[in-house]
Design a protein around this motif. Structure first.
Motif, PDB file in Angstrom:
ATOM      1  N   THR A  70       0.840  -1.201   0.000  1.00 34.32           N
ATOM      2  CA  THR A  70       0.000   0.000   0.000  1.00 34.32           C
ATOM      3  C   THR A  70       0.872   1.246   0.000  1.00 34.32           C
ATOM      4  O   THR A  70       1.903   1.294   0.664  1.00 34.32           O
ATOM      5  CB  THR A  70      -0.917   0.023   1.242  1.00 34.32           C
ATOM      6  OG1 THR A  70      -1.687  -1.163   1.288  1.00 34.32           O
ATOM      7  CG2 THR A  70      -1.845   1.220   1.204  1.00 34.32           C
ATOM      8  N   LYS A  93      -5.935  -1.440  -3.031  1.00 33.90           N
ATOM      9  CA  LYS A  93      -6.378  -2.243  -1.891  1.00 33.90           C
ATOM     10  C   LYS A  93      -6.272  -1.382  -0.640  1.00 33.90           C
ATOM     11  O   LYS A  93      -5.295  -1.452   0.090  1.00 33.90           O
ATOM     12  CB  LYS A  93      -5.526  -3.506  -1.754  1.00 33.90           C
ATOM     13  CG  LYS A  93      -6.059  -4.461  -0.703  1.00 33.90           C
ATOM     14  CD  LYS A  93      -5.176  -5.684  -0.580  1.00 33.90           C
ATOM     15  CE  LYS A  93      -5.695  -6.608   0.504  1.00 33.90           C
ATOM     16  NZ  LYS A  93      -4.817  -7.798   0.683  1.00 33.90           N
ATOM     17  N   PRO A  94      -7.260  -0.528  -0.379  1.00 31.80           N
ATOM     18  CA  PRO A  94      -7.183   0.355   0.796  1.00 31.80           C
ATOM     19  C   PRO A  94      -7.134  -0.459   2.086  1.00 31.80           C
ATOM     20  O   PRO A  94      -7.854  -1.451   2.232  1.00 31.80           O
ATOM     21  CB  PRO A  94      -8.487   1.167   0.701  1.00 31.80           C
ATOM     22  CG  PRO A  94      -8.940   1.025  -0.705  1.00 31.80           C
ATOM     23  CD  PRO A  94      -8.480  -0.318  -1.155  1.00 31.80           C
ATOM     24  N   SER A 135       4.214  -0.402  -1.518  1.00 38.61           N
ATOM     25  CA  SER A 135       3.400  -1.107  -2.510  1.00 38.61           C
ATOM     26  C   SER A 135       4.238  -1.909  -3.496  1.00 38.61           C
ATOM     27  O   SER A 135       3.709  -2.767  -4.203  1.00 38.61           O
ATOM     28  CB  SER A 135       2.545  -0.095  -3.275  1.00 38.61           C
ATOM     29  OG  SER A 135       3.355   0.766  -4.047  1.00 38.61           O
ATOM     30  N   VAL A 156      -3.842   7.409   0.596  1.00 43.63           N
ATOM     31  CA  VAL A 156      -3.561   5.992   0.309  1.00 43.63           C
ATOM     32  C   VAL A 156      -4.000   5.690  -1.112  1.00 43.63           C
ATOM     33  O   VAL A 156      -4.831   6.396  -1.693  1.00 43.63           O
ATOM     34  CB  VAL A 156      -4.283   5.047   1.302  1.00 43.63           C
ATOM     35  CG1 VAL A 156      -3.824   5.304   2.720  1.00 43.63           C
ATOM     36  CG2 VAL A 156      -5.790   5.195   1.202  1.00 43.63           C
ATOM     37  N   ASN A 157      -3.432   4.604  -1.665  1.00 39.57           N
ATOM     38  CA  ASN A 157      -3.846   4.212  -3.005  1.00 39.57           C
ATOM     39  C   ASN A 157      -5.177   3.474  -2.947  1.00 39.57           C
ATOM     40  O   ASN A 157      -5.623   3.025  -1.888  1.00 39.57           O
ATOM     41  CB  ASN A 157      -2.768   3.353  -3.666  1.00 39.57           C
ATOM     42  CG  ASN A 157      -2.596   2.014  -2.966  1.00 39.57           C
ATOM     43  OD1 ASN A 157      -3.125   1.783  -1.879  1.00 39.57           O
ATOM     44  ND2 ASN A 157      -1.853   1.125  -3.591  1.00 39.57           N
TER      45      ASN A 157
END
Length: 712
Positions: free
Chosen positions: A548, A567-568, A679, A563-564
């Protein structure tokens, strides 16, 4: 009451104080092994010289000199013990992290997790060249769920795997799982896949493995009782200290109601068992031999219980204390509870010096000390003629005295305080006492099916009553005050304040009131400095969460977490990774997805010094914070927007979506440092490290080095 007579009656107070101070001193400054040995030798030589002087010149007073030397000697012993423990840790961590063959044995009940079975094993031998070399080291194994065979205590394994060092906390203020394992002498971990694992059933059990097997059988008896999963997890925690089956909702309810200490096996549970055994074996008190047999049976049973439940610090401390009390009563000796408490703590720290920093040890020791000091005083404040009301008052003062002593530690470690602890303990303590007794009766009579069925139904009713009553208190308004931050200096000042209150109670003097006022003034001064720091803080943090991208920006009392969106992370992951960090900085930042950012939303963040430009050269992000320019690269489209002059940036953050060569990135973006975030996969991360090293580009790897704090 003078202080010296009390200290003379409790000689282990001085021993534990000096010994623990030596351990704490060694933790602050490592690699002082040789100087400590030199000091130790010098002190022994001086002590011997004083002994000779005292023998030849009997009129020469050397009492205070010898006392000082003994104090230095005990202090050095604490440092020495901590250094030996630390050297054992360094020796284990220095083992090469390469694939080797090991012979190991499972020594604890395996815990089933999402994708693997977690088990503690002891490495017996390691294969080097063509031979096996003896080894003795505890490790943490994660065994693949694909295995058709599941480990159990005593199972012997032949592993071909890679033992890795346990990683330190990845984010600031995150729970230090590495230190938690170190206090239990676990220094390595490994994931074991099925094709490389061979096992055979145990043919002999060590005492530890036998205890785990016995606990497994008792847990199996509870599972056959017909209890639902919630009640099963609760009774397993209350009686056997097995908390893996307790669901998150139950843990939250007990925490907010202020009775989580009931679920964590402690001296309370050991005391109840000792009282029940004393009642059961009362028939042996007719003669001295019977009394001796009764005392011996109770002590042996308590130590078996402590071994079965895993020898936790609180249970071991309580077992040691009760053993000393029973032995003293057997020989008609006066029992000094203060001294027994210090003896038990001294023995525990002698065996495991690292336990001094263990939270459960500190809370257990503080709670018992608070009960010994404050409860008699609180009980004498009010007296009731009615015996039932008097018992209720005693339960109230018991919970208040324990809570008062552990209050600074609870705020420091957990940043929260249960408001209705006094109310919940009034009925939870007697109810849990009954549950423990009935659960013990069920385990003893589980072989009688009709009787066990009836006891199981009674046990289910009691457990559901406990859950419902605790849940009601949890839902009361303001059941928990959370988000309270105190630093280590404030915690020490609070402990000092509580200690001075204890001296006032013991000696009934008002001379310490000025000191109490000075301590509180110092506490308020530190609190003012912390509050001022929070209003002026400017913190940027590229955080570490597996798979992440997570970036913190905090300015004053405002903050945001980006956050991206692939996949939070869920709330539990965020609370584990950043909960303490947010409390320390006094913020509760909103979580914003990078894919949902737009210029209008960025301008509405209201964080001074933060400017975001989303969708920069594709799906990338250009950030300016605290006069530092940060480029967050999320795809390769930025390379299509070539410019004659490279963009000046302080940091470039590489995510998993980037495949452009580092040299090409350097041609478009001129930065001081390249940061590979969490990530990025392991294989890709290794490629980036090699390429950056070849091209002379400074590289910081979040997954290996932890979170990156953006400098001011």
């Amino acid at each position: 009451m003078p202080l010296l007579p009390i200290l003379r009656k409790s000689p282990f107070f001085r021993l534990i104080f000096l010994y623990a101070f030596g351990i704490a001193f060694a933790d602050c400054g490592r690699n002082i092994y040789l100087p400590v040995i030199a000091i130790f030798i010098v002190v022994v030589v001086l002590w011997f010289i004083l002994w000779l002087i005292n023998k030849t010149h009997r009129n020469f007073n050397t009492g205070w000199i010898s006392g000082t030397l003994v104090a230095i000697l005990i202090f050095c012993c604490g440092i020495w013990a901590a250094e030996i423990d630390f050297n054992r840790q360094k020796q284990a961590e220095s083992l090469p992290e390469n694939i080797s063959s090991y012979r190991a044995v499972i020594i604890d009940i395996p815990e089933h997790q999402k994708h693997a079975v977690k088990a503690v094993a002891r490495i017996k031998e390691i294969k080097i060249n063509e031979g096996w070399i003896h080894q003795n080291m505890k490790v943490l194994l994660y065994i693949s769920y694909d295995s058709v065979w599941m480990p159990r205590p005593g199972s012997e394994l032949i592993l071909r795997t890679e033992l890795r060092n346990i990683a330190p906390p990845a984010n600031p203020e995150e729970f230090n799982y590495r230190k938690y394992l170190f206090t239990r002498h676990i220094y390595k971990q490994s994931f074991v896949a099925t094709p490389r694992m061979y096992a055979k059933d145990p043919y002999r059990l060590s005492p530890r493995s036998w205890a785990c097997s016995m606990r497994n059988r008792l847990l199996f008896s509870f599972r056959n009782s017909g209890l639902d999963s919630t009640c099963l997890g609760l009774v397993s925690a209350l009686t056997l200290g097995y908390k893996e089956d307790v669901d998150a909702a139950t843990k939250k309810a007990f925490t907010q109601a202020g009775v989580m200490h009931i679920m964590a096996l402690s001296g309370f549970n050991v005391g109840i068992i000792a009282l029940v055994l004393s009642f059961v074996f009362a028939i042996f008190e007719r003669n001295p031999a019977g009394k001796f047999a009764k005392t011996l049976m109770i002590i042996v049973f308590l130590w078996l219980f402590a071994l079965i439940t895993g020898l936790s610090p609180s249970v071991t401390r309580a077992t040691v204390m009760i053993s000393f009390v029973l032995t003293g009563r057997l020989f008609h000796r006066h029992v000094n509870t203060y001294n027994i408490l210090f003896v038990s703590a001294f023995l525990l720290l002698t065996v495991a010096p690292g336990m001094l920093s263990d939270v459960s040890f500190q809370l257990s020791f503080a709670a018992v000390a608070g009960i010994l000091v404050y409860q008699p005083f609180m009980n004498n404040l009010v007296t009731f003629r009615n015996s039932l009301i008097n018992k209720i008052w005693q339960l109230f003062t018991l919970s208040c005295s324990a809570q008062l002593a552990t209050f600074p530690l609870a705020l420091y470690y957990f940043h929260q305080f249960p408001v209705y602890f006094w109310l919940t303990n009034l009925y939870v303590v007697p109810l849990v006492s009954v549950i423990i007794c009935i659960a013990g009766g069920y385990l003893a009579l589980a072989w009688l099916k009709p009787v066990a069925f009836v006891i199981g139904k009674i046990l289910a009713v009691l457990l559901k009553t406990l859950l419902v009553s605790v849940t009601i208190v949890e839902k009361l308004p303001v059941s928990m005050i959370s988000g309270v931050y105190i630093n280590n200096l404030q915690a020490a000042l609070l402990l000092l304040f509580i200690f001075f209150i204890a001296l006032v109670i013991l000696f009934r003097t008002d001379r310490l009131y000025p000191l109490l006022i000075l301590v509180m003034i110092a506490f308020e001064c530190v609190h003012f400095v912390n509050a001022k720091r929070m209003t002026c803080q400017q913190t940027g943090l590229i955080s570490a969460i597996r798979r992440t991208t997570a970036i913190h920006f905090i300015s004053g009392k405002n903050g945001v977490l980006l956050v991206n969106a692939v996949k939070p992370p869920d709330q539990n992951d965020l609370a584990y990774s950043f909960g303490n960090f947010w409390v320390k900085h006094g913020v509760s930042p909103p979580v914003m997805l990078l894919d949902s950012l737009d210029p209008a939303l960025c301008n509405g963040l209201t964080i001074p010094g933060l400017y975001c430009k989303p969708l920069w050269r594709g799906n990338n992000l250009l950030i300016t914070f605290n006069e530092k320019r940060i480029v967050l690269l999320r795809d390769d489209r930025f390379y299509k927007f070539r410019s004659r002059k490279p963009l000046q940036a302080d940091f470039v953050v590489i995510t998993n979506g980037i495949s452009v060569h580092p040299e090409k990135i350097a041609g478009e973006i001129e930065s001081g440092q390249m940061i590979i975030d969490g990530s990025v996969t392991r294989s890709k991360r290794n490629e980036w490290k090699v390429e950056c090293e070849k091209n002379g580009i400074a590289c910081y790897v979040i997954s290996e080095q932890g979170a990156f704090r953006i400098p001011d």
